[in-house]
Design a protein around this motif. Structure first.
Motif, PDB file in Angstrom:
ATOM      1  N   GLN A   1      54.983 -13.619  37.907  1.00 30.64           N
ATOM      2  CA  GLN A   1      56.149 -14.332  37.877  1.00 30.64           C
ATOM      3  C   GLN A   1      56.512 -15.272  36.559  1.00 30.64           C
ATOM      4  N   GLN A   2      55.491 -15.482  35.765  1.00 28.30           N
ATOM      5  CA  GLN A   2      55.659 -16.278  34.593  1.00 28.30           C
ATOM      6  C   GLN A   2      55.845 -15.281  33.498  1.00 28.30           C
ATOM      7  N   ILE A   3      55.735 -15.906  32.230  1.00 25.86           N
ATOM      8  CA  ILE A   3      56.100 -15.084  31.200  1.00 25.86           C
ATOM      9  C   ILE A   3      54.784 -14.153  30.758  1.00 25.86           C
ATOM     10  N   ALA A   4      53.656 -14.715  30.917  1.00 24.55           N
ATOM     11  CA  ALA A   4      52.490 -13.662  30.863  1.00 24.55           C
ATOM     12  C   ALA A   4      51.466 -14.094  31.773  1.00 24.55           C
ATOM     13  N   ASP A   5      50.563 -13.104  31.852  1.00 28.82           N
ATOM     14  CA  ASP A   5      49.489 -13.362  32.811  1.00 28.82           C
ATOM     15  C   ASP A   5      48.453 -12.396  32.550  1.00 28.82           C
ATOM     16  N   TRP A   6      47.373 -12.247  33.167  1.00 24.61           N
ATOM     17  CA  TRP A   6      46.322 -11.443  32.558  1.00 24.61           C
ATOM     18  C   TRP A   6      46.617 -10.067  32.762  1.00 24.61           C
ATOM     19  N   TYR A   7      47.786  -9.503  33.478  1.00 23.55           N
ATOM     20  CA  TYR A   7      48.078  -8.150  33.632  1.00 23.55           C
ATOM     21  C   TYR A   7      49.058  -7.967  32.320  1.00 23.55           C
ATOM     22  N   THR A   8      49.480  -8.835  31.329  1.00 20.83           N
ATOM     23  CA  THR A   8      50.218  -8.490  30.343  1.00 20.83           C
ATOM     24  C   THR A   8      49.258  -7.904  29.211  1.00 20.83           C
ATOM     25  N   LEU A   9      47.832  -7.969  29.455  1.00 23.26           N
ATOM     26  CA  LEU A   9      46.812  -7.196  28.664  1.00 23.26           C
ATOM     27  C   LEU A   9      47.221  -5.821  28.891  1.00 23.26           C
ATOM     28  N   SER A  10      47.175  -5.417  30.002  1.00 25.09           N
ATOM     29  CA  SER A  10      47.654  -3.958  30.301  1.00 25.09           C
ATOM     30  C   SER A  10      48.879  -3.380  29.653  1.00 25.09           C
ATOM     31  N   HIS A  11      49.814  -4.286  29.387  1.00 26.58           N
ATOM     32  CA  HIS A  11      51.038  -3.736  28.872  1.00 26.58           C
ATOM     33  C   HIS A  11      50.571  -3.595  27.190  1.00 26.58           C
ATOM     34  N   ILE A  12      49.976  -4.348  26.667  1.00 25.45           N
ATOM     35  CA  ILE A  12      49.333  -4.041  25.369  1.00 25.45           C
ATOM     36  C   ILE A  12      48.869  -2.762  25.229  1.00 25.45           C
ATOM     37  N   VAL A  13      47.960  -2.469  26.049  1.00 20.81           N
ATOM     38  CA  VAL A  13      47.402  -1.174  26.228  1.00 20.81           C
ATOM     39  C   VAL A  13      48.344  -0.098  26.413  1.00 20.81           C
TER      40      VAL A  13
ATOM     41  N   GLY B   1      49.374 -10.392  48.343  1.00 12.19           N
ATOM     42  CA  GLY B   1      50.723 -11.249  48.439  1.00 12.19           C
ATOM     43  C   GLY B   1      51.742 -10.986  47.790  1.00 12.19           C
ATOM     44  N   TYR B   2      51.481  -9.808  47.033  1.00 15.44           N
ATOM     45  CA  TYR B   2      52.563  -9.606  45.754  1.00 15.44           C
ATOM     46  C   TYR B   2      53.791  -9.299  46.279  1.00 15.44           C
ATOM     47  N   HIS B   3      54.923  -9.842  45.824  1.00 17.84           N
ATOM     48  CA  HIS B   3      56.133  -9.651  46.028  1.00 17.84           C
ATOM     49  C   HIS B   3      57.127  -8.968  45.066  1.00 17.84           C
ATOM     50  N   GLY B   4      56.415  -8.622  43.939  1.00 12.88           N
ATOM     51  CA  GLY B   4      57.104  -7.906  42.822  1.00 12.88           C
ATOM     52  C   GLY B   4      57.182  -9.107  41.576  1.00 12.88           C
ATOM     53  N   ASP B   5      57.572  -8.513  40.574  1.00 11.31           N
ATOM     54  CA  ASP B   5      57.685  -9.423  39.396  1.00 11.31           C
ATOM     55  C   ASP B   5      58.764 -10.339  39.108  1.00 11.31           C
ATOM     56  N   SER B   6      58.744 -11.296  38.795  1.00 15.32           N
ATOM     57  CA  SER B   6      60.243 -11.969  38.495  1.00 15.32           C
ATOM     58  C   SER B   6      60.562 -10.860  37.226  1.00 15.32           C
ATOM     59  N   VAL B   7      62.008 -11.097  37.190  1.00 15.77           N
ATOM     60  CA  VAL B   7      62.621 -10.367  35.934  1.00 15.77           C
ATOM     61  C   VAL B   7      62.159 -10.925  34.986  1.00 15.77           C
ATOM     62  N   LEU B   8      61.867 -12.298  34.636  1.00 12.70           N
ATOM     63  CA  LEU B   8      61.212 -12.971  33.349  1.00 12.70           C
ATOM     64  C   LEU B   8      60.071 -12.237  33.016  1.00 12.70           C
ATOM     65  N   ASN B   9      59.206 -12.062  33.974  1.00 18.73           N
ATOM     66  CA  ASN B   9      57.685 -11.513  33.838  1.00 18.73           C
ATOM     67  C   ASN B   9      57.921 -10.166  33.372  1.00 18.73           C
ATOM     68  N   SER B  10      58.868  -9.267  34.250  1.00 20.22           N
ATOM     69  CA  SER B  10      59.173  -7.753  33.942  1.00 20.22           C
ATOM     70  C   SER B  10      59.652  -7.537  32.429  1.00 20.22           C
ATOM     71  N   VAL B  11      60.584  -8.397  32.017  1.00 21.51           N
ATOM     72  CA  VAL B  11      61.191  -8.239  30.762  1.00 21.51           C
ATOM     73  C   VAL B  11      60.069  -8.521  29.693  1.00 21.51           C
ATOM     74  N   SER B  12      59.278  -9.582  30.092  1.00 22.96           N
ATOM     75  CA  SER B  12      58.183  -9.996  28.885  1.00 22.96           C
ATOM     76  C   SER B  12      57.255  -8.768  29.018  1.00 22.96           C
ATOM     77  N   ASP B  13      56.771  -7.993  30.040  1.00 24.67           N
ATOM     78  CA  ASP B  13      55.854  -6.910  30.070  1.00 24.67           C
ATOM     79  C   ASP B  13      56.425  -5.952  29.330  1.00 24.67           C
ATOM     80  N   MET B  14      57.786  -5.716  29.447  1.00 27.86           N
ATOM     81  CA  MET B  14      58.362  -4.525  28.839  1.00 27.86           C
ATOM     82  C   MET B  14      58.136  -4.950  27.112  1.00 27.86           C
ATOM     83  N   LEU B  15      58.410  -6.141  26.700  1.00 26.14           N
ATOM     84  CA  LEU B  15      58.352  -6.554  25.363  1.00 26.14           C
ATOM     85  C   LEU B  15      57.090  -6.394  24.893  1.00 26.14           C
TER      86      LEU B  15
END
Length: 185
Positions: free
Chosen positions: A49-61, A114-128
Motif C-alpha cells: 500500500q505504501q511507496i515501497a516494501d520488501w516486494y519492491t526488491l523483486s521489481h528491481i530484479v 489478507g491481500y487486497h491488491g496494491d494501492s495505485v501508489l504502490n503499483s506505480v512505484s513498482d513499475m518505476l
C-alpha cells in the motif's frame, strides 16, 4: 525515435495503468490515509500500500531480468525502445496482478492471506522501480547484475521468507511445505 518520445510514451502508459487500476477498484493510497516511503512489516494491512516494501526488491530484479532478456532478444534495438518494452511488460504485470482473479490466487496460494491488491501508489512505484533495475543493468557489468539479482533475492528470502522466485513458484505450483515454512514464526 528520440529519447523524449520514449519518455512521453512511458508516461502515457503509466497514466493509463493508474487509471485502469483505479477503474478496477484499487485504492489510490493506503486505506490508512497515510503515505510512507517504506513499509517494513509484510503481514500488515499497509503492505503493498505504501511507496515501497520488501516486494519492491523483486521489481528491481524484474528490471534486471527484462534488460538481460531484451539485450538477448533485441540487441540492435535502441536502449530507449528496450526500456519502453520492459516498462510495458511490467505495467501489464502490475495491472494483471491487481485483478480480482490474481488477488484471489495470491490469497489462495501464498502467505498473502489478507491481500487486497496494491494501492495505485504502490503499483506505480513498482513499475518505476522496474525501470531502476533496467537502468542499473544497462550500466553494470553482467556479473554485477547477476550478483545484484541474487543478492536481492537472498535478502528478501532471509528477511521475509519470500522473494520473486518463491512468489512465482507458489503462484504456479503451491507447495504446502513452503507455505508452512513461510508462515512459521
Amino acid at each position: 525515435m528520440r529519447n523524449a518520445h520514449y519518455w512521453i510514451l512511458g508516461l502515457l502508459l503509466l497514466h493509463a495503468a493508474a487509471k485502469i487500476e483505479l477503474a478496477m477498484g484499487r485504492t489510490p493510497i493506503c486505506r490508512c490515509g497515510t503515505i510512507r516511503l517504506w513499509q517494513n512489516e509484510v503481514l500488515s494491512p499497509e503492505n503493498s500500500q505504501q511507496i515501497a516494501d520488501w516486494y519492491t526488491l523483486s521489481h528491481i530484479v524484474h528490471g534486471l531480468i527484462f534488460y538481460a532478456a531484451l539485450a538477448w532478444a533485441a540487441p540492435r534495438a535502441a536502449l530507449g525502445l528496450r526500456a519502453l518494452i520492459a516498462f510495458a511488460v511490467e505495467i501489464a504485470w502490475e495491472v494483471t496482478e491487481n485483478t480480482d482473479w490474481a488477488i484471489a490466487r495470491y490469497r489462495e496460494a501464498t502467505i498473502a492471506l489478507g491481500y487486497h491488491g496494491d494501492s495505485v501508489l504502490n503499483s506505480v512505484s513498482d513499475m518505476l522501480t522496474t525501470l531502476l533495475g533496467f537502468w542499473l543493468a544497462a550500466r553494470l557489468p553482467v556479473w554485477a547484475s547477476v550478483v545484484l539479482a541474487l543478492g536481492l533475492e537472498a535478502l528478501a528470502l532471509a528477511v521475509i521468507r519470500d522473494n520473486l522466485t518463491l512468489n512465482l513458484l507458489m503462484l504456479l505450483y503451491p507447495l504446502q511445505s513452503i507455505l508452512n515454512w513461510q508462515a512459521a514464526p
